[in-house]
Scaffold this motif. Structure first.
Motif, mmCIF file in Angstrom:
data_model
loop_
_atom_site.group_PDB
_atom_site.id
_atom_site.type_symbol
_atom_site.label_atom_id
_atom_site.label_comp_id
_atom_site.label_asym_id
_atom_site.label_seq_id
_atom_site.Cartn_x
_atom_site.Cartn_y
_atom_site.Cartn_z
ATOM 1 N N LYS B 103 0.861 -1.183 0.000
ATOM 2 C CA LYS B 103 0.000 0.000 0.000
ATOM 3 C C LYS B 103 0.899 1.236 0.000
ATOM 4 C CE LYS B 103 -3.598 -2.381 2.510
ATOM 5 N NZ LYS B 103 -4.051 -2.716 3.855
ATOM 6 N N TYR B 104 0.376 2.315 -0.559
ATOM 7 C CA TYR B 104 1.206 3.513 -0.707
ATOM 8 C C TYR B 104 0.502 4.756 -0.170
ATOM 9 C CZ TYR B 104 3.677 7.380 -2.924
ATOM 10 O OH TYR B 104 4.361 8.538 -3.135
ATOM 11 N N GLN B 105 1.270 5.595 0.519
ATOM 12 C CA GLN B 105 0.722 6.866 1.001
ATOM 13 C C GLN B 105 1.754 7.972 0.812
ATOM 14 O OE1 GLN B 105 0.141 7.174 5.239
ATOM 15 N NE2 GLN B 105 -1.195 8.951 5.056
ATOM 16 N N ARG B 106 1.296 9.114 0.313
ATOM 17 C CA ARG B 106 2.211 10.250 0.129
ATOM 18 C C ARG B 106 1.924 11.330 1.163
ATOM 19 N NH1 ARG B 106 2.844 14.258 -5.195
ATOM 20 N NH2 ARG B 106 4.459 15.554 -4.262
ATOM 21 N N LEU B 107 2.966 11.831 1.815
ATOM 22 C CA LEU B 107 2.818 12.958 2.743
ATOM 23 C C LEU B 107 3.615 14.130 2.185
ATOM 24 C CD1 LEU B 107 3.125 10.165 4.716
ATOM 25 C CD2 LEU B 107 2.548 11.898 6.387
ATOM 26 N N THR B 108 2.903 15.160 1.753
ATOM 27 C CA THR B 108 3.580 16.323 1.162
ATOM 28 C C THR B 108 3.871 17.353 2.249
ATOM 29 O OG1 THR B 108 2.385 15.945 -0.887
ATOM 30 C CG2 THR B 108 3.413 18.094 -0.631
ATOM 31 N N VAL B 109 5.111 17.823 2.289
ATOM 32 C CA VAL B 109 5.505 18.789 3.326
ATOM 33 C C VAL B 109 6.127 20.028 2.689
ATOM 34 C CG1 VAL B 109 5.922 17.024 5.074
ATOM 35 C CG2 VAL B 109 7.789 17.727 3.582
ATOM 36 N N ASP B 110 6.193 21.087 3.474
ATOM 37 C CA ASP B 110 6.896 22.298 3.069
ATOM 38 C C ASP B 110 8.380 22.058 3.339
ATOM 39 O OD1 ASP B 110 8.021 24.757 2.751
ATOM 40 O OD2 ASP B 110 6.762 25.801 4.210
ATOM 41 N N THR B 111 9.148 21.904 2.271
ATOM 42 C CA THR B 111 10.558 21.515 2.439
ATOM 43 C C THR B 111 11.403 22.613 3.081
ATOM 44 O OG1 THR B 111 10.877 22.175 0.158
ATOM 45 C CG2 THR B 111 10.644 19.827 0.580
ATOM 46 N N SER B 112 10.877 23.836 3.112
ATOM 47 C CA SER B 112 11.649 24.912 3.740
ATOM 48 C C SER B 112 11.499 24.874 5.264
ATOM 49 C CB SER B 112 11.196 26.276 3.205
ATOM 50 O OG SER B 112 9.837 26.490 3.537
ATOM 51 N N ASP B 113 10.642 24.001 5.756
ATOM 52 C CA ASP B 113 10.428 23.890 7.199
ATOM 53 C C ASP B 113 10.914 22.515 7.669
ATOM 54 O OD1 ASP B 113 9.551 23.729 9.787
ATOM 55 O OD2 ASP B 113 7.411 23.848 9.309
ATOM 56 N N PRO B 114 12.159 22.432 8.163
ATOM 57 C CA PRO B 114 12.717 21.131 8.553
ATOM 58 C C PRO B 114 11.858 20.431 9.608
ATOM 59 C CG PRO B 114 14.401 22.843 8.628
ATOM 60 C CD PRO B 114 13.089 23.531 8.436
ATOM 61 N N GLY B 115 11.220 21.194 10.466
ATOM 62 C CA GLY B 115 10.370 20.606 11.493
ATOM 63 C C GLY B 115 9.209 19.829 10.890
ATOM 64 N N ALA B 116 8.739 20.283 9.728
ATOM 65 C CA ALA B 116 7.610 19.625 9.079
ATOM 66 C C ALA B 116 7.986 18.232 8.590
ATOM 67 C CB ALA B 116 7.130 20.472 7.903
ATOM 68 N N VAL B 117 9.254 18.068 8.180
ATOM 69 C CA VAL B 117 9.709 16.763 7.685
ATOM 70 C C VAL B 117 9.728 15.763 8.834
ATOM 71 C CG1 VAL B 117 11.547 15.550 6.453
ATOM 72 C CG2 VAL B 117 11.144 17.981 5.996
ATOM 73 N N ASP B 118 10.287 16.189 9.968
ATOM 74 C CA ASP B 118 10.344 15.330 11.160
ATOM 75 C C ASP B 118 8.927 14.939 11.586
ATOM 76 O OD1 ASP B 118 12.303 14.297 13.193
ATOM 77 O OD2 ASP B 118 10.933 15.357 14.541
ATOM 78 N N SER B 119 8.053 15.918 11.600
ATOM 79 C CA SER B 119 6.674 15.691 12.010
ATOM 80 C C SER B 119 5.965 14.710 11.067
ATOM 81 C CB SER B 119 5.954 17.046 12.027
ATOM 82 O OG SER B 119 4.598 16.859 12.202
ATOM 83 N N ALA B 120 6.193 14.869 9.758
ATOM 84 C CA ALA B 120 5.544 13.980 8.785
ATOM 85 C C ALA B 120 6.045 12.546 8.939
ATOM 86 C CB ALA B 120 5.805 14.479 7.369
ATOM 87 N N MET B 121 7.356 12.410 9.191
ATOM 88 C CA MET B 121 7.906 11.059 9.366
ATOM 89 C C MET B 121 7.353 10.412 10.634
ATOM 90 S SD MET B 121 11.803 11.474 7.910
ATOM 91 C CE MET B 121 12.394 10.007 8.679
ATOM 92 N N LEU B 122 7.216 11.203 11.689
ATOM 93 C CA LEU B 122 6.621 10.680 12.932
ATOM 94 C C LEU B 122 5.176 10.244 12.686
ATOM 95 C CD1 LEU B 122 7.868 13.146 15.693
ATOM 96 C CD2 LEU B 122 8.258 10.684 15.613
ATOM 97 N N SER B 123 4.447 11.061 11.942
ATOM 98 C CA SER B 123 3.056 10.721 11.624
ATOM 99 C C SER B 123 2.992 9.403 10.859
ATOM 100 C CB SER B 123 2.408 11.805 10.766
ATOM 101 O OG SER B 123 2.454 13.017 11.430
ATOM 102 N N ALA B 124 3.944 9.226 9.936
ATOM 103 C CA ALA B 124 3.956 7.997 9.138
ATOM 104 C C ALA B 124 4.186 6.773 10.034
ATOM 105 C CB ALA B 124 5.044 8.090 8.075
ATOM 106 N N VAL B 125 5.147 6.901 10.961
ATOM 107 C CA VAL B 125 5.424 5.778 11.876
ATOM 108 C C VAL B 125 4.182 5.502 12.724
ATOM 109 C CG1 VAL B 125 6.863 4.951 13.783
ATOM 110 C CG2 VAL B 125 7.891 6.280 11.944
ATOM 111 N N ASN B 126 3.605 6.564 13.265
ATOM 112 C CA ASN B 126 2.413 6.397 14.123
ATOM 113 C C ASN B 126 1.222 5.822 13.357
ATOM 114 O OD1 ASN B 126 3.791 7.370 16.315
ATOM 115 N ND2 ASN B 126 3.158 9.500 15.985
ATOM 116 N N ALA B 127 1.181 6.100 12.053
ATOM 117 C CA ALA B 127 0.063 5.585 11.245
ATOM 118 C C ALA B 127 0.303 4.142 10.798
ATOM 119 C CB ALA B 127 -0.153 6.482 10.036
ATOM 120 N N GLY B 128 1.416 3.573 11.224
ATOM 121 C CA GLY B 128 1.661 2.154 10.943
ATOM 122 C C GLY B 128 2.426 1.870 9.672
#
Lengths: 333, 379
Positions: B103-128
């Protein structure tokens, strides 16, 4: 005695006029022109063979044209006391939408341009409703519109670079030259500048704008329809922004969602710097003088091989010096 | 008098500024040129021979197949920006995940905000998520990497400046790994073109202190040019970051060529940066300049066909996505996930003689889908 009296009568006014002219020429209002002359002389002395050429002149004008058009888009609402921070994003929307329509549809270019100007005007209309009907502060409203326009632009571009082919006639708008010297986009700056100068300085409409910007309450009491003035300037700003987007699209030839927003600070810098020149408020010709100073400075530094950061440093420093002198002058009056 | 003083102070400040940068002006202009000079100073046929392998679509190397096919119905999350490149990567990741029945999921982030990348990766882990592929920046994701490591979720980094960043399961297409190959090919292409035209190559290379990824590519091209041609010149055009994104690269290029009028080639590390440059050069009457670069847009593919450019190095975005999935699959099946960490990207220099469709950027190598299906023991 008689002849002496006549001589005395003639000489005194001439001396007074001379002193007045000299005082005016060296006044703070005209400092920018002297600075421009000093820069041309300075760069010319340092590397005249490269700097004092037609290519330099042409490229300064071509490089500053988009900034100039956007500065005018900010100027119109600014003189009426309204901030519009969405001009660059609306220009970006116009640039990307026109390019996308060119690539994805077979509509004639004129129809595309007309549709894009209408779509850009929709942002102005929305701003006008927010500011005049819902009484949202113009700074906040235009920030919101800025984000909406940016989002719409990103949706259309989808992260891609769109390469439109508008055809020779339309491309002339962004890439053409008049008399092989004057870039068409800068000719647009001069034409629009002349038009705005006439409206702002020589018509009742312009006086209503200035009055509203000076004191909104007094203007309302004097019978000026302030809401109509504010709606009008926001609509005008969006139309100028839309037109700027078309110039950008035809000038660069590749549209991306990041291109236009980067012009917001330079346009504001030119407007605020221009506000210290020729008059003690934002004005058309002062803005053009500021554009030429900033453009000449950046070009001269580039030709001397200065590092990239020097350009930003220069633009910021010049702006600070100009505004400081302006405030210094104002505080002594 | 006070006003006169104000004017003089302002002018004086500017002149001091001018004086301080005057020393930065280059004076190393080399006025070489002409067929004789070219034939005497370049290594002729050796350059063409060195360039030849890169003119055909590349082939994939042989990799060991997975021990077993990866488990089905795993979840792959992709953290990326909103650029066109990210969209291409996303499509290819989805395609590769589909080949493995993931299964595939895309999380689009604002690349100019490094905090957003960390947050998106955490969300991905938490979402299984069972696998994470990230192309949105590797600088500020320490927190998410720790959480992913504890959850035994492989994290594959795409397009990092360098391979082997701590905490990542694998690194694909790190710039420094392939920079030398890219720079070398572009340098050789310029020299070959100059030789054919009987000229000495004088190259300006677009770089920006804001984008350090460009530097190793430019350095490699400069080294190639100087190694093979004594009279040729190659200098960087340091471009403000704001100019890169606002279509104003052209003004710096025009100024550079005004300073070094013998310049006949300009190199771009990313194709879209050339937007507006041709127009600016034409407007300034500087029509002798040819472009060379990487990651062409469709506009450049057309220019190339029209003979205005030397060549463009096609970029294997789709292959990189498949390599990222391959590394993750190896991590999940007991293989070596770092197998691709130091692999140089396949290089294909498109020229006016190459076979390609002007309307789409070419995928390379052409047979990568079938190749990976075989390695993954699927389909």
């Amino acid at each position: 005695m008689g002849s002496q009296a006549v001589w005395s009568d003639v000489q005194e006014p001439v001396g007074t006029v001379g002193r007045s002219v000299a005082r005016a020429a060296f006044s703070r209002r005209y400092a920018g022109l002297w600075v421009l002359a000093a820069m041309v002389a300075g760069f010319g002395l340092l590397d005249g063979e490269v700097f004092l050429t037609t290519v330099t002149f042409k490229t300064i004008l071509a490089d500053q044209a988009v900034t100039g058009l956007l500065a005018f888009a900010i100027l119109v609402p600014y003189v009426a006391g309204v901030f519009d921070l969405s001009v660059a994003s609306v220009a970006g929307f116009s640039m990307v939408l026109s390019s996308w329509l060119c690539v994805e549809t077979s509509l004639p270019v004129l129809v595309i341009f007309a549709l894009v100007l209408l779509a850009s005007a929709a942002f102005g209309l929305l701003s006008a409703v927010l500011v005049t009907r819902i009484q949202v502060n113009s700074l906040v409203a235009s920030l919101g519109i800025n984000t909406v326009a940016l989002g719409a632009t990103q949706y259309i571009a989808a992260g891609n670079s769109i390469a439109p082919e508008f055809g020779d006639a339309a491309t002339w708008l962004g890439q053409g030259y008049l008399f092989d010297v004057l870039p068409v986009p800068f000719a647009c700056v001069l034409l629009l500048g002349a038009f705005l100068y006439y409206i702002l300085e020589h018509t009742a409409c312009g006086r209503r704008l200035l009055a509203t910007g000076g004191n909104e309450t007094a203007s309302r009491l004097a019978g000026i329809s302030v809401t109509r003035v504010q709606a009008g300037v926001l609509l005008t700003a969006s139309l100028i922004s839309g037109f700027t987007g078309l110039v950008l699209a035809t000038k660069i030839g590749v549209a991306t969602d990041t291109t236009a927003p980067g012009y917001l600070f330079p346009a504001f810098a030119a407007l605020l710097f221009g506000a210290t020149q020729l008059k003690d408020r934002p004005n058309v010709w002062g803005t053009i003088v500021a554009l030429l100073i900033l453009g000449t400075g950046v070009k001269g530094l580039q030709l001397l091989g200065a590092s990239a950061w020097v350009n930003d440093f220069f633009a910021g420093t010049v702006l600070l010096i100009a505004v400081s002198i302006s405030y210094g002058g104002a505080s002594h009056r | 008098m006070k006003r006169v003083r104000e004017v003089m102070v302002t002018g004086g400040c500017l002149l001091v500024a001018l004086g301080s940068v005057a020393g930065c002006g280059s004076s190393d202009d080399d006025a070489g040129g002409g067929a004789q000079a070219a034939s005497q100073t370049t290594k002729g046929d050796a350059i063409d021979n060195e360039l030849k392998p890169f003119l055909a679509p590349p082939k994939l190397p042989e990799w060991p197949a997975l021990a077993t096919a990866p488990e089905k119905a795993l979840k792959l999350a992709y953290v990326g920006g909103g650029s066109g490149t990210a969209a291409v990567t996303s499509d290819a990741l989805k395609d590769a995940a589909g080949a493995l029945s993931w299964k595939y999921q895309r999380l689009t982030v604002d690349t100019s905000d490094p905090g957003a990348v960390d947050s998106a990766m955490l969300s991905a882990v938490n979402a299984g998520a069972d696998v994470i592929v990230n192309s949105a920046g590797a600088e500020s994701v320490k927190n998410a990497l720790n959480v992913a490591t504890k959850a035994k979720v492989p994290v594959v980094q795409l397009y990092a400046p360098d391979a082997g960043l701590p905490g990542f399961t694998a690194s694909i297409a790190a710039t420094k790994v392939s920079a030398e190959a890219w720079g070398k090919v572009m340098g050789l292409a310029v020299l070959s073109d100059a030789k054919r035209a009987g000229k000495t190559a004088h190259v300006g290379l677009i770089t920006s202190s804001a984008l350090p990824n460009f530097e190793p590519i430019a350095d490699a091209a400069i080294a190639t040019i100087k190694r093979n041609c004594a009279k040729c010149t190659a200098d960087k055009i340091d471009t403000p970051a704001a100019d890169l994104t606002t279509g104003q690269v052209g003004r710096g290029v025009v100024s550079f060529i005004q300073r070094k009028p013998q310049t006949n080639y300009v190199q771009f590390s990313v194709g879209f940066l050339s937007g507006g440059v041709r127009t600016a050069l034409d407007g300034a009457g500087l029509k002798q300049v040819k472009f060379i670069g990487m990651v062409p847009t469709t506009a450049q593919l057309k220019e190339l066909r029209d003979g205005k450019d030397v060549g463009w190095v096609a970029y294997p975005n789709q292959l990189d996505a498949y390599l990222a999935v391959d590394a993750a699959a190896r991590a999940l099946t007991g293989g070596d996930p770092k197998i691709h960490n130091q692999e140089v990207e396949p290089v294909w220099l498109l020229t006016d003689k190459s076979e390609y469709d002007e309307k789409v950027t070419p995928e390379l190598p052409v047979d990568y889908r079938a190749h990976f299906s075989k390695l993954w023991k699927v389909g």
